[in-house]
Design an enzyme around this catalytic site. Structure first.
Site, PDB file in Angstrom:
ATOM      1  N   LYS A  26      21.612  56.606  62.014  1.00  0.00           N
ATOM      2  CA  LYS A  26      21.747  55.715  63.168  1.00  0.00           C
ATOM      3  C   LYS A  26      22.722  56.277  64.191  1.00  0.00           C
ATOM      4  O   LYS A  26      22.437  56.324  65.392  1.00  0.00           O
ATOM      5  CB  LYS A  26      22.245  54.342  62.702  1.00  0.00           C
ATOM      6  CG  LYS A  26      22.537  53.369  63.850  1.00  0.00           C
ATOM      7  CD  LYS A  26      23.176  52.104  63.369  1.00  0.00           C
ATOM      8  CE  LYS A  26      24.665  52.204  63.242  1.00  0.00           C
ATOM      9  NZ  LYS A  26      25.395  51.913  64.491  1.00  0.00           N
ATOM     10  N   ASN A  27      23.892  56.715  63.735  1.00  0.00           N
ATOM     11  CA  ASN A  27      24.920  57.171  64.660  1.00  0.00           C
ATOM     12  C   ASN A  27      24.506  58.432  65.405  1.00  0.00           C
ATOM     13  O   ASN A  27      24.949  58.670  66.532  1.00  0.00           O
ATOM     14  CB  ASN A  27      26.239  57.404  63.916  1.00  0.00           C
ATOM     15  CG  ASN A  27      26.880  56.106  63.456  1.00  0.00           C
ATOM     16  OD1 ASN A  27      26.550  55.025  63.945  1.00  0.00           O
ATOM     17  ND2 ASN A  27      27.789  56.196  62.491  1.00  0.00           N
ATOM     18  N   CYS A  67      34.516  43.990  70.209  1.00  0.00           N
ATOM     19  CA  CYS A  67      34.012  44.545  68.955  1.00  0.00           C
ATOM     20  C   CYS A  67      34.689  43.849  67.793  1.00  0.00           C
ATOM     21  O   CYS A  67      35.914  43.710  67.767  1.00  0.00           O
ATOM     22  CB  CYS A  67      34.276  46.048  68.897  1.00  0.00           C
ATOM     23  SG  CYS A  67      33.683  46.804  67.380  1.00  0.00           S
ATOM     24  N   ARG A 110      37.971  49.045  70.842  1.00  0.00           N
ATOM     25  CA  ARG A 110      37.409  50.383  71.026  1.00  0.00           C
ATOM     26  C   ARG A 110      37.281  50.647  72.525  1.00  0.00           C
ATOM     27  O   ARG A 110      36.203  50.550  73.088  1.00  0.00           O
ATOM     28  CB  ARG A 110      36.053  50.499  70.326  1.00  0.00           C
ATOM     29  CG  ARG A 110      36.175  50.396  68.817  1.00  0.00           C
ATOM     30  CD  ARG A 110      34.983  50.999  68.117  1.00  0.00           C
ATOM     31  NE  ARG A 110      33.906  50.056  67.976  1.00  0.00           N
ATOM     32  CZ  ARG A 110      32.787  50.304  67.301  1.00  0.00           C
ATOM     33  NH1 ARG A 110      32.598  51.457  66.718  1.00  0.00           N
ATOM     34  NH2 ARG A 110      31.834  49.406  67.214  1.00  0.00           N
ATOM     35  N   PRO A 111      38.391  50.968  73.193  1.00  0.00           N
ATOM     36  CA  PRO A 111      38.358  51.142  74.646  1.00  0.00           C
ATOM     37  C   PRO A 111      37.575  52.387  75.040  1.00  0.00           C
ATOM     38  O   PRO A 111      37.375  53.303  74.240  1.00  0.00           O
ATOM     39  CB  PRO A 111      39.839  51.281  75.011  1.00  0.00           C
ATOM     40  CG  PRO A 111      40.477  51.817  73.779  1.00  0.00           C
ATOM     41  CD  PRO A 111      39.728  51.191  72.632  1.00  0.00           C
ATOM     42  N   LEU A 159      38.997  57.017  77.384  1.00  0.00           N
ATOM     43  CA  LEU A 159      38.857  58.466  77.234  1.00  0.00           C
ATOM     44  C   LEU A 159      37.502  58.954  77.739  1.00  0.00           C
ATOM     45  O   LEU A 159      37.385  60.094  78.202  1.00  0.00           O
ATOM     46  CB  LEU A 159      39.087  58.880  75.784  1.00  0.00           C
ATOM     47  CG  LEU A 159      40.506  58.645  75.247  1.00  0.00           C
ATOM     48  CD1 LEU A 159      40.638  59.169  73.831  1.00  0.00           C
ATOM     49  CD2 LEU A 159      41.557  59.284  76.158  1.00  0.00           C
ATOM     50  N   ASP A 184      33.506  54.275  58.382  1.00  0.00           N
ATOM     51  CA  ASP A 184      32.264  53.554  58.085  1.00  0.00           C
ATOM     52  C   ASP A 184      31.957  53.478  56.599  1.00  0.00           C
ATOM     53  O   ASP A 184      31.005  52.803  56.197  1.00  0.00           O
ATOM     54  CB  ASP A 184      31.081  54.222  58.813  1.00  0.00           C
ATOM     55  CG  ASP A 184      30.948  53.761  60.257  1.00  0.00           C
ATOM     56  OD1 ASP A 184      31.746  52.904  60.690  1.00  0.00           O
ATOM     57  OD2 ASP A 184      30.051  54.255  60.956  1.00  0.00           O
ATOM     58  N   ARG A 241      20.936  46.278  61.856  1.00  0.00           N
ATOM     59  CA  ARG A 241      21.388  47.238  62.870  1.00  0.00           C
ATOM     60  C   ARG A 241      21.471  48.647  62.306  1.00  0.00           C
ATOM     61  O   ARG A 241      21.348  49.614  63.059  1.00  0.00           O
ATOM     62  CB  ARG A 241      22.759  46.833  63.404  1.00  0.00           C
ATOM     63  CG  ARG A 241      22.781  45.631  64.336  1.00  0.00           C
ATOM     64  CD  ARG A 241      24.193  45.387  64.835  1.00  0.00           C
ATOM     65  NE  ARG A 241      24.805  46.643  65.260  1.00  0.00           N
ATOM     66  CZ  ARG A 241      26.031  47.050  64.897  1.00  0.00           C
ATOM     67  NH1 ARG A 241      26.773  46.309  64.098  1.00  0.00           N
ATOM     68  NH2 ARG A 241      26.508  48.199  65.341  1.00  0.00           N
TER      69      ARG A 241
END
Length: 426
Positions: A22-23, A123, A128-129, A132, A313, A405
């Protein structure tokens, strides 16, 4: 709303096919924006997040077609074609459902010279900004403006010139955005302290297949020589190392013997090391990994870290497994500040876990007991499934949309190895 009913106490034995990651897939799909030629992705998992991302791509005028596959097959072959991009706006209604939507910012900006993407929503597992993401694109020559909840990015006339940027901390998403943008920059981009995850390598390999020139693949120092255009490609999504690790924990907690077909040992070293320290046998076999748990589990101490460290994860799934280990395990979560929301649900099943800040102390218990539990995020939901497989009696897991998901046809795969799992409408 669907729920999963698990009758625990069965050893898992047999083979589980591992789906595409998925990632990785969520990073490969936006690469279609970088070319006007078709991009065909094989082994694309059938997941809610993948469907959501394809819906977002449709917003930009990207067409997609699915090759005929038998319903019993896992994964699918999808061809994406962005011959003409009709919109450069990713609206809030689509982005809010999936944080990975921010990954359209870099490729859209590089190809079209502009992009407007809604700021992602909150989230459940912590802050989780995207700062960056924006800073690295600015270092490459982009002009960034935040207005009315949207990121508005533009490139100078003639495209992004490229630039140098050292990430102050390892960030997978920002590395991915920068890689895609740099592939079409007019100059060279150098990225320091870049993420090294296998999913990053998968992205680099696809970009190279499309005509990109990248040095340092697999290292934290990447050099991307921008190209005037990229071509289409046909590419297979890497196997999902997190899915494989999750099923390994399920096999371990049930005292099972399972072959994870398609899993790659070299991408799962940290997870395999944790399992072996707990007394589980993990060995390569053919084109997969064999997991055997033929003796009691031992307590272990674990700390999450950027790759090649232990993936955050995998924390919840390993914690569930360690609930039945002999002794006391200590887990330290260094990536996200709020990733222990599964602990109260595991406690409902008889687990003995103490949490203080980012540290969780797991005291092994003799048994777990089935209970009604509620998933709070993707990996937390899998931890409850793992616990339910070993628990006495029946466990009902609610909020399955979290599982859908990231785990392709979970109950079907578990049934292949003898689990008694049923999905029913609530």
């Amino acid at each position: 709303m669907d729920k999963l009913i698990i009758t625990g106490g069965r050893k898992l034995e047999g083979e589980i096919p591992i789906s595409g990651a998925k990632n990785a897939a969520l990073t490969l799909i936006p690469c279609a924006l970088l070319t006007d030629e078709p991009l065909t992705l094989r082994n694309l998992p059938r997941l809610a997040d993948i469907d959501g991302f394809q819906h977002l791509m449709t917003q930009f005028g990207v067409s997609h077609s699915i090759a005929g596959r038998r319903p019993e097959d896992f994964g699918r072959v999808v061809t994406l074609e962005a011959m003409r991009i009709t919109s450069t706006v990713a609206p809030y209604d689509l982005v809010r459902k999936m944080r990975a939507s921010i990954l359209v910012l870099g490729p859209m900006l590089a190809r079209m010279g502009e992009a407007t993407v809604s700021l992602p929503g909150g989230c459940a597992i912590g802050n989780r900004p995207i700062d960056l993401h924006l800073k690295v694109l600015e270092a490459m020559g982009a002009e960034i403006e935040l207005a009315s909840g949207y990121v508005k990015a533009s490139a100078p006339d003639g495209g992004l010139p490229g630039g140098n940027y050292d990430f102050p901390s390892v960030t997978v998403g920002a590395t991915e955005n920068a890689l895609m943008a740099a592939a079409l920059a007019t100059g060279t981009t150098r990225l320091g302290n870049a993420a090294r995850e296998p999913e990053i390598v998968d992205l680099c390999n696809l970009l190279v297949a499309m005509g990109a020139e990248i040095e340092g693949i697999g290292t934290s120092d990447l050099v991307i020589h921008g190209q005037p255009s990229l071509n289409g490609a046909t590419y297979s999504v890497m196997p999902d190392r997190i899915e494989a690790g999750s099923y390994a924990c399920a096999a371990a907690i049930t005292g099972g013997n399972v072959l994870l077909k398609g899993a790659r040992a070299n991408e799962m070293n940290a997870t395999s090391h944790a399992l072996r320290n707990a007394g589980v046998t993990v060995e390569e076999e053919g084109k997969g990994l064999r997991v055997i748990a033929d003796k009691p589990l031992n307590a272990v101490n674990l700390t999450t870290a950027p790759y090649p460290g232990l993936a955050t994860d995998m924390q919840a799934q390993l914690m569930a497994m360690l609930c039945l280990a002999r002794g006391t395990s200590v887990l330290n979560e260094t990536i996200f500040e709020n990733r222990y929301m599964h602990v109260p649900e595991l406690a409902r099943m008889g687990a003995n876990i103490e949490v203080s800040g980012r540290t969780a102390v797991v005291h092994g218990v003799e048994k777990l007991t089935g209970a009604d539990v509620m998933a709070t995020d993707l990996r937390a939901s899998m931890s409850l499934v793992i616990a339910g497989l070993a628990a006495e009696g029946e466990t009902q897991v609610r909020r399955l949309y979290h599982l859908d998901r990231g785990y392709e046809r979970l109950e079907e795969k578990l049934a292949l190895v003898g689990a008694q799992v049923e999905r029913i409408g609530d």
